[in-house]
Design a protein around this motif. Structure first.
Motif, short mmCIF file in Angstrom:
data_model
loop_
_atom_site.label_atom_id
_atom_site.label_comp_id
_atom_site.label_asym_id
_atom_site.label_seq_id
_atom_site.Cartn_x
_atom_site.Cartn_y
_atom_site.Cartn_z
N GLU A 1 -5.89 -7.63 -11.30
CA GLU A 1 -4.09 -8.57 -11.66
C GLU A 1 -3.62 -7.67 -12.27
O GLU A 1 -2.43 -7.32 -11.63
CB GLU A 1 -4.87 -9.68 -11.37
N ASP A 2 -4.03 -7.18 -13.65
CA ASP A 2 -3.95 -6.77 -14.52
C ASP A 2 -3.29 -5.29 -14.19
O ASP A 2 -1.80 -4.75 -14.29
CB ASP A 2 -4.65 -7.04 -15.74
N CYS A 3 -4.09 -4.97 -13.81
CA CYS A 3 -4.00 -3.34 -12.79
C CYS A 3 -3.50 -2.66 -12.37
O CYS A 3 -2.08 -1.89 -12.61
CB CYS A 3 -5.43 -2.94 -12.99
N ALA A 4 -3.36 -4.04 -11.37
CA ALA A 4 -1.94 -3.45 -9.91
C ALA A 4 -0.17 -3.88 -10.79
O ALA A 4 0.52 -2.54 -10.74
CB ALA A 4 -1.98 -5.03 -9.76
N TRP A 5 -0.30 -4.59 -11.90
CA TRP A 5 0.98 -4.54 -12.29
C TRP A 5 1.38 -3.37 -13.93
O TRP A 5 2.06 -2.45 -13.73
CB TRP A 5 0.66 -5.54 -13.68
N ASP A 6 -0.42 -3.09 -14.00
CA ASP A 6 0.25 -1.70 -15.15
C ASP A 6 0.50 -0.41 -13.98
O ASP A 6 0.99 -0.21 -14.83
CB ASP A 6 -1.60 -1.17 -16.02
N MET A 7 0.01 -0.39 -12.88
CA MET A 7 -0.14 1.02 -11.87
C MET A 7 1.18 1.20 -11.98
O MET A 7 1.83 2.56 -11.59
CB MET A 7 -0.87 0.38 -10.47
N GLU A 8 2.46 0.46 -11.58
CA GLU A 8 3.77 -0.08 -11.34
C GLU A 8 4.85 0.80 -12.42
O GLU A 8 5.71 0.61 -12.65
CB GLU A 8 3.84 -0.85 -10.40
N HIS A 9 3.66 -0.01 -13.94
CA HIS A 9 4.65 -0.38 -15.43
C HIS A 9 4.10 0.79 -16.17
O HIS A 9 4.94 0.67 -17.24
CB HIS A 9 5.06 -1.06 -15.17
N GLU B 1 -11.04 -12.51 -7.52
CA GLU B 1 -10.57 -12.11 -6.67
C GLU B 1 -9.80 -10.87 -7.16
O GLU B 1 -9.94 -10.67 -8.83
CB GLU B 1 -9.07 -12.74 -7.87
N GLY B 2 -9.29 -10.37 -6.44
CA GLY B 2 -7.91 -9.73 -6.89
C GLY B 2 -6.52 -9.03 -6.30
O GLY B 2 -6.82 -9.90 -5.26
N VAL B 3 -5.56 -8.18 -6.69
CA VAL B 3 -5.18 -7.93 -6.11
C VAL B 3 -5.10 -6.70 -4.81
O VAL B 3 -5.29 -5.67 -5.01
CB VAL B 3 -3.76 -7.32 -6.63
N VAL B 4 -5.44 -7.04 -3.32
CA VAL B 4 -5.43 -6.14 -2.63
C VAL B 4 -3.46 -5.96 -1.90
O VAL B 4 -3.10 -6.62 -1.38
CB VAL B 4 -6.48 -6.54 -1.03
N ILE B 5 -3.68 -4.71 -2.12
CA ILE B 5 -2.31 -3.92 -1.37
C ILE B 5 -3.25 -2.82 -0.07
O ILE B 5 -3.46 -2.41 -0.33
CB ILE B 5 -1.85 -3.17 -2.42
#
Length: 92
Positions: free
Chosen positions: A54-62, A32-36
């Motif tokens: 999942e952690d990279c999706a959060w890191d990208m925005e923060h 699983e991953g986050v798909v945007i």
């Protein structure tokens, strides 16, 4: 100010196609991953799809250091797919 914005149409956690690399760190996503996905506000054609751990999706925005380097903007990275003339979302 950001040059181009992604107008998100979908964000979900789901199974990603085997071999898909994270658009943030470049490592392969297992399971699983986050798909945007969304459309670019500069008129570029197509639905742009990005996949992240999942952690990279959060890191990208923060990631404040990365955001500062981009003058207050974060980068989605390079899309793993651009669907031309799409009218609705397709998920893996």
């Amino acid at each position: 100010m950001c040059d181009v914005h992604l107008v998100e149409t979908s964000r979900l956690t789901c199974q990603v196609k085997a071999g898909t690399a994270c658009c943030y760190c470049g490592e392969k996503i297992a399971g699983e991953g986050v798909v945007i996905e969304g459309h670019l506000d500069d008129g570029s054609p197509g639905l742009h799809r990005f996949a992240y751990h999942e952690d990279c999706a959060w890191d990208m925005e923060h990631d404040l250091e990365e955001i500062d380097e981009h003058h207050g903007c974060f980068s989605y990275g390079t899309p793993f797919e651009v669907v031309r003339q799409a009218t609705e979302s397709r998920h893996r």
